[in-house]
Design a protein around this motif. Structure first.
Motif, PDB file in Angstrom:
ATOM      1  N   THR A  35       0.817  -1.219   0.000  1.00  0.00           N
ATOM      2  CA  THR A  35       0.000   0.000   0.000  1.00  0.00           C
ATOM      3  C   THR A  35       0.845   1.260   0.000  1.00  0.00           C
ATOM      4  N   PHE A  36       1.864   1.298   0.862  1.00  0.00           N
ATOM      5  CA  PHE A  36       2.627   2.528   1.051  1.00  0.00           C
ATOM      6  C   PHE A  36       4.042   2.475   0.478  1.00  0.00           C
ATOM      7  N   GLY A  37       4.499   1.288   0.088  1.00  0.00           N
ATOM      8  CA  GLY A  37       5.812   1.165  -0.511  1.00  0.00           C
ATOM      9  C   GLY A  37       6.964   1.392   0.436  1.00  0.00           C
ATOM     10  N   LYS A  38       6.722   1.261   1.729  1.00  0.00           N
ATOM     11  CA  LYS A  38       7.757   1.537   2.721  1.00  0.00           C
ATOM     12  C   LYS A  38       8.122   0.265   3.470  1.00  0.00           C
ATOM     13  N   LEU A  39       9.425   0.087   3.687  1.00  0.00           N
ATOM     14  CA  LEU A  39       9.947  -1.038   4.455  1.00  0.00           C
ATOM     15  C   LEU A  39      10.889  -0.512   5.534  1.00  0.00           C
ATOM     16  N   PRO A  40      11.023  -1.243   6.626  1.00  0.00           N
ATOM     17  CA  PRO A  40      12.039  -0.860   7.609  1.00  0.00           C
ATOM     18  C   PRO A  40      13.429  -1.173   7.075  1.00  0.00           C
ATOM     19  N   THR A  41      14.427  -0.609   7.688  1.00  0.00           N
ATOM     20  CA  THR A  41      15.804  -0.988   7.372  1.00  0.00           C
ATOM     21  C   THR A  41      16.202  -2.160   8.264  1.00  0.00           C
ATOM     22  N   SER A  42      17.249  -2.842   7.873  1.00  0.00           N
ATOM     23  CA  SER A  42      17.727  -3.956   8.692  1.00  0.00           C
ATOM     24  C   SER A  42      18.282  -3.452  10.022  1.00  0.00           C
ATOM     25  N   ASP A  43      18.872  -2.260  10.026  1.00  0.00           N
ATOM     26  CA  ASP A  43      19.457  -1.722  11.252  1.00  0.00           C
ATOM     27  C   ASP A  43      18.401  -1.418  12.314  1.00  0.00           C
ATOM     28  N   GLU A  44      17.186  -1.094  11.877  1.00  0.00           N
ATOM     29  CA  GLU A  44      16.136  -0.784  12.847  1.00  0.00           C
ATOM     30  C   GLU A  44      15.218  -1.985  13.094  1.00  0.00           C
ATOM     31  N   THR A  45      15.678  -3.159  12.725  1.00  0.00           N
ATOM     32  CA  THR A  45      14.901  -4.381  12.887  1.00  0.00           C
ATOM     33  C   THR A  45      15.645  -5.360  13.784  1.00  0.00           C
ATOM     34  N   GLY A  53      -0.689 -13.223   2.362  1.00  0.00           N
ATOM     35  CA  GLY A  53      -1.336 -12.349   1.396  1.00  0.00           C
ATOM     36  C   GLY A  53      -1.674 -13.110   0.129  1.00  0.00           C
ATOM     37  N   PRO A  54      -2.495 -12.531  -0.730  1.00  0.00           N
ATOM     38  CA  PRO A  54      -2.942 -13.217  -1.936  1.00  0.00           C
ATOM     39  C   PRO A  54      -1.924 -13.228  -3.065  1.00  0.00           C
ATOM     40  N   MET A  55      -0.825 -12.510  -2.896  1.00  0.00           N
ATOM     41  CA  MET A  55       0.190 -12.428  -3.947  1.00  0.00           C
ATOM     42  C   MET A  55       1.142 -13.619  -3.877  1.00  0.00           C
ATOM     43  N   SER A  56       2.026 -13.716  -4.849  1.00  0.00           N
ATOM     44  CA  SER A  56       3.030 -14.779  -4.891  1.00  0.00           C
ATOM     45  C   SER A  56       4.419 -14.162  -4.935  1.00  0.00           C
ATOM     46  N   PRO A  57       5.413 -14.787  -4.303  1.00  0.00           N
ATOM     47  CA  PRO A  57       6.785 -14.320  -4.476  1.00  0.00           C
ATOM     48  C   PRO A  57       7.244 -14.342  -5.930  1.00  0.00           C
ATOM     49  N   ASN A  58       6.562 -15.112  -6.771  1.00  0.00           N
ATOM     50  CA  ASN A  58       6.914 -15.171  -8.192  1.00  0.00           C
ATOM     51  C   ASN A  58       6.409 -13.958  -8.973  1.00  0.00           C
ATOM     52  N   ASP A  59       5.557 -13.126  -8.372  1.00  0.00           N
ATOM     53  CA  ASP A  59       5.046 -11.944  -9.055  1.00  0.00           C
ATOM     54  C   ASP A  59       6.173 -10.940  -9.279  1.00  0.00           C
ATOM     55  N   ASP A  60       6.180 -10.322 -10.432  1.00  0.00           N
ATOM     56  CA  ASP A  60       7.238  -9.384 -10.811  1.00  0.00           C
ATOM     57  C   ASP A  60       6.879  -7.981 -10.318  1.00  0.00           C
ATOM     58  N   LEU A  61       6.988  -7.785  -9.005  1.00  0.00           N
ATOM     59  CA  LEU A  61       6.640  -6.509  -8.382  1.00  0.00           C
ATOM     60  C   LEU A  61       7.834  -6.014  -7.575  1.00  0.00           C
ATOM     61  N   ASP A  62       8.107  -4.718  -7.676  1.00  0.00           N
ATOM     62  CA  ASP A  62       9.293  -4.158  -7.032  1.00  0.00           C
ATOM     63  C   ASP A  62       9.266  -4.348  -5.522  1.00  0.00           C
ATOM     64  N   TRP A  63       8.104  -4.135  -4.892  1.00  0.00           N
ATOM     65  CA  TRP A  63       8.076  -4.196  -3.430  1.00  0.00           C
ATOM     66  C   TRP A  63       8.329  -5.616  -2.938  1.00  0.00           C
TER      67      TRP A  63
END
Length: 224
Positions: A35-45, A53-63
């Protein structure tokens, strides 16, 4: 500990994972990358939770690809990660393994069987919520953790800090209702468990599922 959660659809929230975090006084942040295109960084995780979710890792999506970059960084840092359904598939894909169409579509409540006893005190048989038609390959070096009657690859433990599940232990009663009423058509489409949304809601959540989720979370975070 800061726990960052990747939530991919409004009706599949963290459920009992949030309850566990609250009991430990953890910071809890929920991201909505689609929805928002935002992810945490590894340093803050300190720990990453990847939900379904209904999507697949095989989907060609940037997020989806950016999620795997984050997962790889956390794998390199040996930080705890748990993924459910799409989340478990994302972990396997990051490790270089395929996401395939499962031999059976499973939607509803069905048994899963423990295949490895590394995480102690987990029952040999549990009733889990299934909501999928794809599955992951088990990564090399990972232990097959759970199987079902219809799909062998239901869960894996990688090293001692990463768990991928194809099914759901995390939903509580309100979460099951939210999943089922908002995705009520999905169980009706060639579902090999032959359960309707109404039947899924009426079944209720087995009390041991929350207990097992807590044991898995304690194990990967060394709270044991």
């Amino acid at each position: 500990m800061r726990i960052n959660v990747l939530q991919h659809t409004p009706n599949e929230g963290p459920g009992s994972i949030k309850t566990w975090a609250d009991e430990h006084g953890d910071e809890f942040y929920v991201y909505h990358p689609e929805t928002f295109g935002k992810l945490p960084t590894s340093d803050e995780t300190d720990m990453l939770v990847i939900l379904g979710g209904p999507m697949s890792p095989n989907d060609d999506l940037d997020w989806i690809k950016k999620e795997r970059v984050l997962i790889q960084e956390l794998l390199d840092q040996n930080k705890p990660i748990i993924g459910a359904c799409f989340g478990g598939q994302q972990i396997a894909k990051t490790l270089g393994y395929n996401i395939l169409d499962a031999p059976h579509k499973e939607v509803g409540w069905a048994p899963v069987y423990l295949k490895d006893k590394t995480i102690s005190s987990i029952p040999e048989k549990l009733i889990a919520l299934h909501w999928h038609e794809q599955m992951f390959e088990i990564p090399d070096g990972a232990k097959l953790l759970f199987s079902s009657d219809l799909v062998k690859n239901q869960g894996f433990l990688y090293k001692d800090n990463v768990v991928g599940l194809q099914f759901h232990f995390e939903p509580e009663e309100d979460n099951v209702r939210e999943i089922a009423v908002n995705d009520s058509e999905y169980p009706l489409e060639a579902n090999d468990l032959h359960q309707t949304g109404e039947e899924i809601i009426a079944y209720g959540v087995p009390k041991e599922n929350k207990e097992v989720m807590f044991k898995i979370l304690n194990y990967i975070t060394k709270r044991r």
